[in-house]
Scaffold this active site. Sequence first.
Site, PDB file in Angstrom:
ATOM      1  CG  ASP A 137      14.816 -87.476 -65.683  1.00  0.00           C
ATOM      2  OD1 ASP A 137      15.903 -87.307 -66.255  1.00  0.00           O
ATOM      3  OD2 ASP A 137      13.780 -86.874 -66.010  1.00  0.00           O
ATOM      4  CG  HIS A 197      16.512 -84.648 -68.489  1.00  0.00           C
ATOM      5  ND1 HIS A 197      15.459 -85.459 -68.116  1.00  0.00           N
ATOM      6  CD2 HIS A 197      16.125 -84.053 -69.644  1.00  0.00           C
ATOM      7  CE1 HIS A 197      14.480 -85.352 -69.012  1.00  0.00           C
ATOM      8  NE2 HIS A 197      14.864 -84.506 -69.948  1.00  0.00           N
ATOM      9  CB  SER A 224      11.963 -83.276 -70.668  1.00  0.00           C
ATOM     10  OG  SER A 224      12.318 -84.476 -71.297  1.00  0.00           O
TER      11      SER A 224
END
Length: 732
Positions: free
Chosen positions: A153, A197, A515
């Site tokens: 990520d 994220h 996600s």
Amino acid sequence: MDTVNHRLPLPYILCIIACFFLGPPENAISAERTTYIVHMDKSFKPESSTTHKHWYSSIVDSLNGDKKSSFLAGRSFTTTPSLQYTYDHAVHGFSASFGLEELENLKKSPGFVSAYSDKTATVDTTDFLSLNPFTGLWPASNYGEDIIIGVLDSGVWPESESFKDHGMTANIPSKWKGTCEEGQEFNASLSRDTNGHGTHTSSTAAGNYVDDVSYFGYAKRTARGVAPRSRVAVYKVSWAEGEYASDVLAGIDQAIADGVDVILISLGFNDAPLYEDPIAVASFAAMEKGVMLSSSAGNHGPGLGTLHNGIPWVLTVAAGTMDRSLAGTVILGNGLTLVGFTFFPGNATVRDLSLVYDKTLSACDSSKLLSQVSPESIVICDETWPVDDQIRQVTAAQLAGAIFISNSTQVGYFTCPGAVISPKDAYKVIKYVESSENPTVSIKFQETFLGAKPAPLAAVYSSRGPSPSYANILKPDVMAPGNLVLAAYVPSSPAGVIGTNELLPSNYALKSGTSMSCPHASGVAALLKSAHPDWSPAAIRSAMLTTANPLGNTKNPIRDYDLEFASPFAIGSGQIDPNRALDRGLIYDATPQDYVNLLSSLNFTRNQILAITRSEAHNLSSPSSDLNYPSFIALYDNQMTTSRVQKFERVVTNVGDGAAKYKVSATAPKGSEVTVIPETLVFLNKYEKQRYSLSIKYGWDIRGRVSFGAIIWVEENGNHTVRSPIVVSPVS
């Protein structure tokens, strides 16, 4: 993985294991050169090359021409081939930048298999899983203790409370082969998470317990990941410049070498064939090593055929809503009270303000028109424009707030005071305004309610099957919570916005996307790996698929965003059910050779297959498109004029405690007939295997329709049920 130039694997160690790849990508730095991923047959490595890195470096060096320098956007670069990564676990090969002439010369090198240009990926950005500290999967797995989840990520924010080591075992598991470093060489500005994220996904999968967490007063709770005693190895593959295939390959390559148990990747590559999809290629090697890879389906729904990561040997996860409602109570001047949806982050006071409904501006698509209203008013916005856009226009008009009419909860930032109410409630509100001389409204914020029904719903953005890369395996596999998930965040990036420019930082944020659903499934996979260390990735996936719940909390089938029944193209087998997956009666297992047989049945060249398998040690002479998968899909041509029968063969393994007897129950897709032979399976011992066949007969009269059903194997004593979805769909 070995790296060249300045992208070095200099990791950072916390309570968990966190690894970073330093340095942003340099892809496409010159119009004359392109970064390519090159697959090589390792059996051609000459004895004079001591390592694979030495061999690949010598190949690239041999292609070097005249040394020239040039400039692009003020940056100097060299026009000679530049080696970027070498790979030895996920794939055999390297990535490097070449000109066209050099690429042609490279193809003449001994051992060359294939080369394709680097690709960019798209990032798929309350306990609804019923995990219980006293019974079920949590205590059986010891909360995933010492299972290592490799997260590919944007990095991690190591100071987050979710990554503290309280309650963790003192020593890093001996199976961990990676090197985590802390100190002078760790460049925080390059390698830590800057967009939140990676921090969000990592903490969702395996974050530790943190008390009194909320999003500006909403969803207040104790935060924790699905597998809170697992460890996390974070590989930074997402940069401000984008997400590149070469970086993803490097991340998975290193994760395999480091000894992770599960790989979580919440991004994907659209429109890539299996042999050029870095996730498909690298995950094959991971699967051979017993490493489970969990991936996101994508955020391009609700159209069919929009998902990525529809790879036969990985878990593909769709996103759904939760039964938790972030709410604002709307109180009209006549006393009527409605519960709306909001997560406006400010401590706003909306009390007895004028309520306006004007059809000339109720589309709320023009801040100029909205500015004609008194700034102390609350306007009503019709369901004629996306809520996100309406919020922006109301904010720009600097009104006191708004009531938005919509069934959608897809909102990025709630920048103005307001609430979303359903169209069925809107009639009462509009009637009140039109019949009152001085209509007023009050809104209460920072409320959270549990038990919203129906839930879950398939999220509108969640990408749908069938898989563009291989449609004959039903994808997605399962659905997990993905809407407005509360998890750790980076304080350097805004978690909320008020007005047009007041940015609000927070250590925890609400995010939506596949996600966010993928880490839930990855955490469950980690728990199952801990409870059943001998299970293969296929067995873990099978346990999750065959126990997933197709029913929502109303005990009716899960519905789509439009409240129609959701098809397996939207939700796979259904919502993951961790506790039922623990005690699995039957599993559908698969070996690496089974996947090779599948690849051999496709119209792939030898080198295209070799790009995935890395070795010719596999037998390519037994092609079979009928993979032992716990779901069924029959594809038909819309031009068919007669009935057709499609047959499947399956083998199930008894993983119950001993002898068992199962009977099948079938619900055929509308317009089709399903036959299962035999209808009863008898197992005398644990780990015994039994075979059955399933046939689907369908006719020309179903043309143009997607229909679905299921079969369920029910144990005679009722202890286990093993469900597999069935889909009949046109090829297009």
